[in-house]
Write an enzyme that holds these catalytic residues in place. Structure first.
Site, PDB file in Angstrom:
ATOM      1  N   CYS A  18       0.839  -1.199   0.000  1.00 59.62           N
ATOM      2  CA  CYS A  18       0.000   0.000   0.000  1.00 59.62           C
ATOM      3  C   CYS A  18       0.871   1.245   0.000  1.00 59.62           C
ATOM      4  O   CYS A  18       2.093   1.193   0.002  1.00 59.62           O
ATOM      5  CB  CYS A  18      -0.888   0.035   1.248  1.00 59.62           C
ATOM      6  SG  CYS A  18      -1.918  -1.408   1.490  1.00 59.62           S
ATOM      7  N   ASP A  67      -2.439  -9.897   6.974  1.00 60.27           N
ATOM      8  CA  ASP A  67      -1.250  -9.707   7.807  1.00 60.27           C
ATOM      9  C   ASP A  67      -1.312  -8.382   8.561  1.00 60.27           C
ATOM     10  O   ASP A  67      -0.660  -8.220   9.597  1.00 60.27           O
ATOM     11  CB  ASP A  67       0.029  -9.802   6.981  1.00 60.27           C
ATOM     12  CG  ASP A  67       0.063  -8.850   5.788  1.00 60.27           C
ATOM     13  OD1 ASP A  67      -0.997  -8.330   5.396  1.00 60.27           O
ATOM     14  OD2 ASP A  67       1.158  -8.650   5.223  1.00 60.27           O
ATOM     15  N   SER A 117      13.156 -10.048  -5.854  1.00 57.62           N
ATOM     16  CA  SER A 117      14.354  -9.389  -6.369  1.00 57.62           C
ATOM     17  C   SER A 117      15.579  -9.881  -5.604  1.00 57.62           C
ATOM     18  O   SER A 117      15.462 -10.386  -4.483  1.00 57.62           O
ATOM     19  CB  SER A 117      14.209  -7.868  -6.224  1.00 57.62           C
ATOM     20  OG  SER A 117      15.446  -7.210  -6.341  1.00 57.62           O
TER      21      SER A 117
END
Length: 629
Positions: free
Chosen positions: A2, A100, A361
């Site tokens: 977010c 979460d 990544s």
């Protein structure tokens, strides 16, 4: 994933302006195009934009506890949230979602600030506790997720991106000249400063509390280089392999499609090797390549993809795709950043987002396992220092400076010239000179006398000295690792990855920066990281049976674009326009003749000024968009 914003007033009888909160939230809509939420009650206002990743149906924010006295907005992912949910539920907490985010709410109820020690993940969140009229801001240990704040006489304003804060009318845009000097030195503004004097970054591993106008900022975690007794090399490698496997497995949790950035370098290839073991179905991998062969790594990525049998996606780009983005830098960045790899990172993120919403990544491997050429250079420098200074300055330096200029990626002449320049410094300052753009002496030639006079402190490498003062457990080259982990990684690499990916509404996760991996790597002796001149020794050993040998052994290339060529060709008009003498003179910050000298020397081939010119260009483009005062 977010974006969050908020505004909390010091007095309980006043309320934040909902319209201002809405404007702030709208500025970060790209971070969360799927949902938005607001909470305004008493002196507190919280808002968020949501990119749905986990609990798509019921994970709406702001989120509260049962009696609606604790409210949270959260950016990031908590990878151990299922374990924490079970523990908190066993202690009587009632969960209304599968999100979460809710473990932060009930964790705060249960343990207060102690919840920070239990969270494994990347996060920047705000808690409003109505019972104590306290705002809590917290940022993850390594600074994967950003968080800015401005403390004003009667309120605090915060947000995931700096551009959101300047939507608040009480936050001014006064340029911080000392921060600008540090940007020119390091190519990023080191925390806690930002380019605006009124705004601060919450440093990685810190929390902030604001109660009725009283502010406190404290550290809750730091990198510690502690030895763990006698551990054999084989034991260390096995433990590293197991820790990486656990971290990557947890980072694969998602309710939406997930993939992997794959450059063909050791870091992303190592993460992909573990991810391929645990991904549901074939792991999707993504890479981009460039037509300039000295900057193209796509063949190496394809080699890894074949070895791991991934579902590989590749896009080869001509110069136009990257060139068109340079002029859009201010839209991607709300603070100057002199790292041109932002451009290929954005292009890779845009390409990846067409297929998935989450990507893993390999960021962090260089800082944990001594992967940058600077670590090799520090080791070589000890031998070069045995050569008398008069020989280095009078004989060696002139020869190196006369080497023909090559604009290829990490060319030999580029590395030799940087190395010799850095030999004029010692230790911490040498590291800064090798990594950055403008030395303090070069800044004194670049800035106008008026700008220098208005700086709180003159150009220096003080930011590095301030950082290294906290590295009480580091010795030798570990001090340089600490500098990179606390500086370049957070305010440079991770900021670049966050802005480039979130501009495409793509969540990027970094398993190598899991706390457990970081603490394990920090406990290894330096010889497990840099063995002679072999970088990332332990990481390479951990994955040597999982990847092709040529991938493990090939030298570091980096994720770059051919700026040196472009500044003489396709990008010359934009560079000349942004750095025109009239524009430079009107701003009153830099001496036009100093800028013109850099441009002329690069265009004629006398010097390779690509780093300096990009650092200047990024600032000039930013200033034209944000118009600081």
């Amino acid at each position: 994933m977010c974006g969050i914003v908020g505004n909390v007033l010091a007095r309980a009888d006043r309320t934040p302006d909902p319209a201002v909160l809405k404007r702030m939230n709208d500025r970060i809509a790209h971070r969360g195009p799927d949902d938005e939420g607001f909470f305004v009650q008493g002196p507190a206002g919280l808002a968020m934009r949501r990119l749905k990743i986990i609990d798509l149906a019921t994970g709406h924010q702001p989120m509260s506890n049962e009696d609606r006295r604790v409210w949270v907005v959260f950016n990031g992912e908590i990878y151990n949230y299922r374990e924490l949910t079970r523990t908190l539920a066993a202690r009587g907490h009632v969960f209304a979602t599968r999100s979460d985010t809710e473990v932060i709410v009930h964790g705060w109820e249960e343990r207060g600030l102690g919840v920070l020690a239990e969270l494994e993940g990347m996060f920047a969140f705000a808690i409003w506790d109505e019972s104590t009229r306290t705002l809590v801001l917290a940022r993850d240990r390594l600074g994967i997720k950003p968080l800015y704040y401005a403390v004003l006489p009667d309120q605090i304003v915060f947000g995931s991106e700096l551009k959101a804060l300047i939507e608040h009318p009480a936050v001014d845009r006064t340029l911080d000249l000392t921060a600008l000097s540090r940007y020119l030195a390091h190519e990023y503004v080191p925390a806690p400063h930002t380019i605006f004097r009124s705004i601060r970054k919450l440093p990685a591993g810190h929390y902030l509390t604001y109660t009725e106008g009283r502010l406190k900022v404290e550290s809750y975690w730091d990198v510690a280089f502690h030895r763990r007794g006698t551990v054999t090399e084989n034991e260390a490698i096995e433990e590293l392999r197991a820790t990486l496997d656990l971290s990557v497995r947890q980072h694969l949790i998602s309710d939406v499609p997930l993939g992997m950035f794959l450059s063909g370098g050791i870091d992303s290839s190592a993460v992909a090797a573990f991810a391929a073991r645990h991904a549901p179905g074939r792991l999707k991998t993504f890479s981009i390549g460039f037509e300039d062969p000295s900057f193209d790594e796509s063949a190496h990525a394809r080699r890894v993809a074949r070895a791991l049998d991934t579902d590989h996606h590749e896009e080869i780009l001509g110069p136009r795709a990257a060139l068109d983005l340079v002029g859009q830098l201010p839209e991607l960045l709300d603070e100057p950043l002199g790292d041109a790899s932002l451009i290929p990172t954005y292009l890779l993120s845009r390409f990846t987002r067409r297929s998935v919403t989450v990507a893993l990544s390999g960021d962090g491997g260089d800082e944990l396992f001594a992967g940058y050429p600077t670590y090799q250079a520090h080791r070589l420098a000890r031998a070069v220092e045995l050569v008398p200074r008069w020989i280095r300055r009078g004989l060696i330096r002139p020869v190196v400076e006369r080497l023909p200029v090559s604009l290829a990626n990490l060319s030999l002449d580029f590395k030799l010239k940087r190395f010799i320049e850095g030999m004029e410094y010692a230790g911490v300052e040498r590291h800064a000179a090798w990594l950055g753009s403008f030395t303090p002496a070069e800044q004194r030639e670049l800035f106008t006398p008026d700008a220098l006079a208005r700086m709180e402190t003159p150009p220096s490498y003080d930011a590095f000295h301030e950082t290294i003062a906290h590295a009480t457990t580091a010795e030798g080259l570990e001090r340089m690792l600490y500098l990179d982990l606390k500086g370049y990684l957070g305010a440079g690499v991770l900021a670049k990855t966050d802005r480039a990916s979130m501009a495409c509404s793509l969540e990027v996760r970094v398993p190598l920066l899991d706390r457990r991996v970081v603490e394990l790597a920090a406990s290894f002796p330096m010889r497990f990281k840099l063995r002679g001149l072999t970088t990332k020794w332990a990481l390479k050993r951990a994955v040597r049976d999982m990847l092709p040998g040529e991938i493990i052994e090939r030298p570091k290339k980096g994720f770059g674009i051919p700026l040196g060529h472009w500044f003489r060709g396709e990008l010359r008009p934009l560079l000349r326009e942004a750095c025109a003498p009239g524009a430079i003179r009107r701003a009153g910050l830099f001496r036009p003749e100093a800028v013109e000298r850099l441009l002329g020397e690069h265009e004629t081939g006398r010097h390779d000024h690509r780093k300096k010119l990009y650092t200047l260009l990024a600032f000039q483009l930013w200033a034209s968009r944000y118009r600081p005062v």
